[in-house]
Motif scaffolding. Structure first.
Motif, PDB file in Angstrom:
ATOM      1  N   ASN A   1      19.322  43.110  29.506  1.00  0.00           N
ATOM      2  CA  ASN A   1      20.609  43.616  29.421  1.00  0.00           C
ATOM      3  C   ASN A   1      20.721  44.702  30.547  1.00  0.00           C
ATOM      4  O   ASN A   1      19.911  45.682  31.001  1.00  0.00           O
ATOM      5  N   VAL A   2      21.891  44.623  31.367  1.00  0.00           N
ATOM      6  CA  VAL A   2      22.133  45.357  32.433  1.00  0.00           C
ATOM      7  C   VAL A   2      23.559  46.096  32.086  1.00  0.00           C
ATOM      8  O   VAL A   2      24.658  45.663  31.640  1.00  0.00           O
ATOM      9  N   SER A   3      23.247  47.417  32.260  1.00  0.00           N
ATOM     10  CA  SER A   3      24.334  48.566  31.908  1.00  0.00           C
ATOM     11  C   SER A   3      24.610  49.081  33.484  1.00  0.00           C
ATOM     12  O   SER A   3      23.901  49.689  34.329  1.00  0.00           O
ATOM     13  N   TRP A   4      25.948  48.931  34.102  1.00  0.00           N
ATOM     14  CA  TRP A   4      26.136  49.469  35.412  1.00  0.00           C
ATOM     15  C   TRP A   4      27.608  49.958  35.408  1.00  0.00           C
ATOM     16  O   TRP A   4      28.447  49.361  35.193  1.00  0.00           O
ATOM     17  N   LEU A   5      27.573  51.225  36.009  1.00  0.00           N
ATOM     18  CA  LEU A   5      28.658  52.112  36.356  1.00  0.00           C
ATOM     19  C   LEU A   5      29.092  51.610  37.688  1.00  0.00           C
ATOM     20  O   LEU A   5      28.635  52.011  38.565  1.00  0.00           O
ATOM     21  N   LEU A   6      30.572  51.475  37.883  1.00  0.00           N
ATOM     22  CA  LEU A   6      30.977  50.969  39.033  1.00  0.00           C
ATOM     23  C   LEU A   6      32.468  51.911  39.505  1.00  0.00           C
ATOM     24  O   LEU A   6      33.259  52.132  38.479  1.00  0.00           O
ATOM     25  N   ASP A   7      32.673  51.966  40.677  1.00  0.00           N
ATOM     26  CA  ASP A   7      33.904  52.650  41.252  1.00  0.00           C
ATOM     27  C   ASP A   7      34.692  51.554  41.714  1.00  0.00           C
ATOM     28  O   ASP A   7      34.124  50.812  42.894  1.00  0.00           O
ATOM     29  N   ALA A   8      35.695  51.029  41.098  1.00  0.00           N
ATOM     30  CA  ALA A   8      36.573  49.972  41.720  1.00  0.00           C
ATOM     31  C   ALA A   8      38.014  50.171  41.748  1.00  0.00           C
ATOM     32  O   ALA A   8      38.374  51.082  40.684  1.00  0.00           O
ATOM     33  N   PRO A   9      38.889  49.758  42.427  1.00  0.00           N
ATOM     34  CA  PRO A   9      40.348  49.944  42.256  1.00  0.00           C
ATOM     35  C   PRO A   9      41.065  49.440  41.047  1.00  0.00           C
ATOM     36  O   PRO A   9      42.090  49.790  40.565  1.00  0.00           O
ATOM     37  N   ALA A  10      40.525  48.408  40.269  1.00  0.00           N
ATOM     38  CA  ALA A  10      41.029  47.953  39.373  1.00  0.00           C
ATOM     39  C   ALA A  10      40.026  46.826  38.199  1.00  0.00           C
ATOM     40  O   ALA A  10      39.006  46.749  39.044  1.00  0.00           O
ATOM     41  N   LEU A  11      40.211  46.932  37.121  1.00  0.00           N
ATOM     42  CA  LEU A  11      39.081  46.277  36.211  1.00  0.00           C
ATOM     43  C   LEU A  11      38.862  44.862  36.767  1.00  0.00           C
ATOM     44  O   LEU A  11      37.884  44.702  36.480  1.00  0.00           O
ATOM     45  N   VAL A  12      39.855  43.999  36.890  1.00  0.00           N
ATOM     46  CA  VAL A  12      39.629  42.788  37.248  1.00  0.00           C
ATOM     47  C   VAL A  12      38.721  42.301  38.430  1.00  0.00           C
ATOM     48  O   VAL A  12      37.952  41.666  38.499  1.00  0.00           O
ATOM     49  N   PHE A  13      39.147  43.377  39.407  1.00  0.00           N
ATOM     50  CA  PHE A  13      37.975  43.112  40.594  1.00  0.00           C
ATOM     51  C   PHE A  13      36.690  43.609  40.231  1.00  0.00           C
ATOM     52  O   PHE A  13      35.820  42.968  40.708  1.00  0.00           O
ATOM     53  N   ALA A  14      36.379  44.749  39.287  1.00  0.00           N
ATOM     54  CA  ALA A  14      35.072  45.034  39.143  1.00  0.00           C
ATOM     55  C   ALA A  14      34.476  43.797  38.225  1.00  0.00           C
ATOM     56  O   ALA A  14      33.093  43.711  38.413  1.00  0.00           O
ATOM     57  N   GLU A  15      35.098  43.127  37.218  1.00  0.00           N
ATOM     58  CA  GLU A  15      34.402  41.846  36.315  1.00  0.00           C
ATOM     59  C   GLU A  15      34.033  41.100  37.360  1.00  0.00           C
ATOM     60  O   GLU A  15      33.085  40.506  37.298  1.00  0.00           O
ATOM     61  N   ASP A  16      35.125  40.452  38.092  1.00  0.00           N
ATOM     62  CA  ASP A  16      34.896  39.351  38.916  1.00  0.00           C
ATOM     63  C   ASP A  16      33.770  39.429  39.836  1.00  0.00           C
ATOM     64  O   ASP A  16      33.100  38.545  40.178  1.00  0.00           O
ATOM     65  N   ALA A  17      33.509  40.555  40.509  1.00  0.00           N
ATOM     66  CA  ALA A  17      32.805  40.852  41.559  1.00  0.00           C
ATOM     67  C   ALA A  17      31.393  41.019  41.013  1.00  0.00           C
ATOM     68  O   ALA A  17      30.679  40.543  41.761  1.00  0.00           O
ATOM     69  N   THR A  18      31.265  41.766  39.855  1.00  0.00           N
ATOM     70  CA  THR A  18      29.844  42.049  39.294  1.00  0.00           C
ATOM     71  C   THR A  18      29.552  40.629  39.154  1.00  0.00           C
ATOM     72  O   THR A  18      27.914  40.488  38.725  1.00  0.00           O
ATOM     73  N   ARG A  19      29.880  39.980  38.242  1.00  0.00           N
ATOM     74  CA  ARG A  19      29.528  38.835  37.910  1.00  0.00           C
ATOM     75  C   ARG A  19      28.986  37.768  38.836  1.00  0.00           C
ATOM     76  O   ARG A  19      27.896  37.430  38.727  1.00  0.00           O
ATOM     77  N   ALA A  20      29.828  37.869  39.894  1.00  0.00           N
ATOM     78  CA  ALA A  20      29.472  37.017  41.061  1.00  0.00           C
ATOM     79  C   ALA A  20      28.093  37.742  41.703  1.00  0.00           C
ATOM     80  O   ALA A  20      27.183  36.688  42.057  1.00  0.00           O
ATOM     81  N   VAL A  21      28.092  38.819  41.834  1.00  0.00           N
ATOM     82  CA  VAL A  21      26.959  39.618  42.642  1.00  0.00           C
ATOM     83  C   VAL A  21      25.722  39.222  41.606  1.00  0.00           C
ATOM     84  O   VAL A  21      24.590  39.227  41.906  1.00  0.00           O
ATOM     85  N   LEU A  22      25.762  39.351  40.398  1.00  0.00           N
ATOM     86  CA  LEU A  22      24.770  38.980  39.375  1.00  0.00           C
ATOM     87  C   LEU A  22      24.031  37.720  39.383  1.00  0.00           C
ATOM     88  O   LEU A  22      22.981  37.317  39.249  1.00  0.00           O
ATOM     89  N   GLU A  23      25.132  36.913  39.452  1.00  0.00           N
ATOM     90  CA  GLU A  23      24.748  35.458  39.549  1.00  0.00           C
ATOM     91  C   GLU A  23      24.033  35.188  40.740  1.00  0.00           C
ATOM     92  O   GLU A  23      22.976  34.402  41.003  1.00  0.00           O
ATOM     93  N   GLN A  24      24.500  35.588  42.004  1.00  0.00           N
ATOM     94  CA  GLN A  24      23.769  35.426  43.442  1.00  0.00           C
ATOM     95  C   GLN A  24      22.428  35.991  43.219  1.00  0.00           C
ATOM     96  O   GLN A  24      21.324  35.512  44.002  1.00  0.00           O
TER      97      GLN A  24
END
Length: 339
Positions: free
Chosen positions: A63-86
């Motif tokens: 399990n990964v818990s990650w605190l991020l600074d992003a301009p909007a929630l949707v950007f944070a969710e899409d980007a982090t899923r993509a980077v974890l998959e990569q």
């Protein structure tokens, strides 16, 4: 705006459970890779900044818990899923691993304003429910782990002739207790690393895995040495659970370790969806009567009762239960230095 990501990474279907050494390796591998990320590029080139993260491994993944600074929630969710998959795709030792669940929420003090800023607010989708296959796997792991808890028979969890607790329910809870001890030990490794890196005590660290579950009025005394000794006490507790007979916790530290392991067991049972919360609480209450000599460990949390307020004294064995001077050389009063 800061958002908190929670992601579940799972090992390949059909792969054997991760042993404790493999779990430590997974944590170290993921932690190293995540620490190297200075920024994440989101949709349309939006930059997302990682703030801090923590990783916890278990039998079937991490399990990964990650605190991020992003301009909007949707950007944070899409980007982090993509980077974890990569990350998983590029890490040879994690071949076949998958991102099963990935959900981002605003921090508590910002959630209201984040929702208000949405032009057409919609309910955030929660984590995807587990498939029947995944649930079956979790349940099977609990039943298999129950075999390690030899100190307690089904009756310790309420299964008796004429009783309403089934043998399967008793086995599920026993297996969850075993997993709970494993989780506690894993979390303590992480807490020790954080305390040593910061060279401080638990009250100066924002988030800890296991030590945050101990009575917090003593947090300024939870040093790296204390955490190491608590880990040893938890390991001794795990060993005693595998033995044919049970003696009540031999020290306050053991009682606290079992108390925390129970909370982890509740989480395991909930995720496996084997019974509802009231049923879990009912069976664990029966277990408490069999496992603990008294409720002194609970009194530490609210400051009631004549309990030992010196955390370093929690490792001393109870003289009326054992004649041992110490339960382990590392727990002796004249034990090793903090180094």
């Amino acid at each position: 705006m800061e958002y908190q990501l929670t992601a579940e990474l799972t090992s390949p279907a059909g792969a054997p459970d991760l042993d404790p050494l493999q779990q430590i390796g997974v944590v170290a591998l993921l932690d190293t890779r995540l620490s190297r990320l200075a920024s994440i590029e989101g949709p349309d080139g939006v930059e997302i900044s990682p703030v801090e993260h923590s990783v916890h491994a278990h039998l079937g993944g991490a399990n990964v818990s990650w605190l991020l600074d992003a301009p909007a929630l949707v950007f944070a969710e899409d980007a982090t899923r993509a980077v974890l998959e990569q990350l998983l795709e590029e890490t040879e030792l994690l071949d076949g691993w998958q991102v099963k669940h990935c959900a981002v929420t605003a921090t508590d003090d910002q959630l209201e304003s984040a929702l208000a800023a949405e032009e057409e607010p919609e309910d955030e989708a929660g984590p995807e429910p587990l498939t029947e296959y995944e649930l079956a796997e979790r349940r099977e792991r609990l039943l298999e782990a129950a075999a390690y808890v030899r100190a307690f028979g089904p009756e310790a969890f309420g299964h008796t002739d004429g009783g309403d607790v089934t043998e399967e329910e008793a086995r599920y809870v026993a297996g969850a207790i075993a997993h709970g001890v494993e989780m506690l030990i894993d979390e303590l490794f992480g807490d020790i690393q954080l305390l040593e890196d910061e060279d401080t005590t638990a009250d100066e660290v924002d988030v800890l895995w296991a030590l945050d579950e101990l009575p917090q009025q003593y947090a300024d005394q939870y040093t790296a040495l204390f955490a190491k000794q608590f880990l040893v006490a938890a390991a001794i507790l795990g060993h005693r659970l595998t033995q044919a007979e049970w003696t009540a916790p031999l020290s306050m530290a053991e009682a606290l370790a079992l108390h925390i392991a129970k909370s982890r067991a509740e989480l395991e049972l909930d995720m496996a969806e084997v019974m509802d919360e009231d049923r879990i609480a009912e069976i664990l209450a029966i277990f408490d009567d069999k496992a603990f000599e008294d409720g002194d460990h609970e009194a530490l949390y609210d400051g009631t009762g004549a309990t030992e307020a010196d955390p370093m004294a929690w490792f001393r064995p109870y003289a009326h239960l054992t004649d041992a001077q110490a339960l382990h050389p590392y727990l002796a009063d004249e034990g090793p230095s903090a180094n």
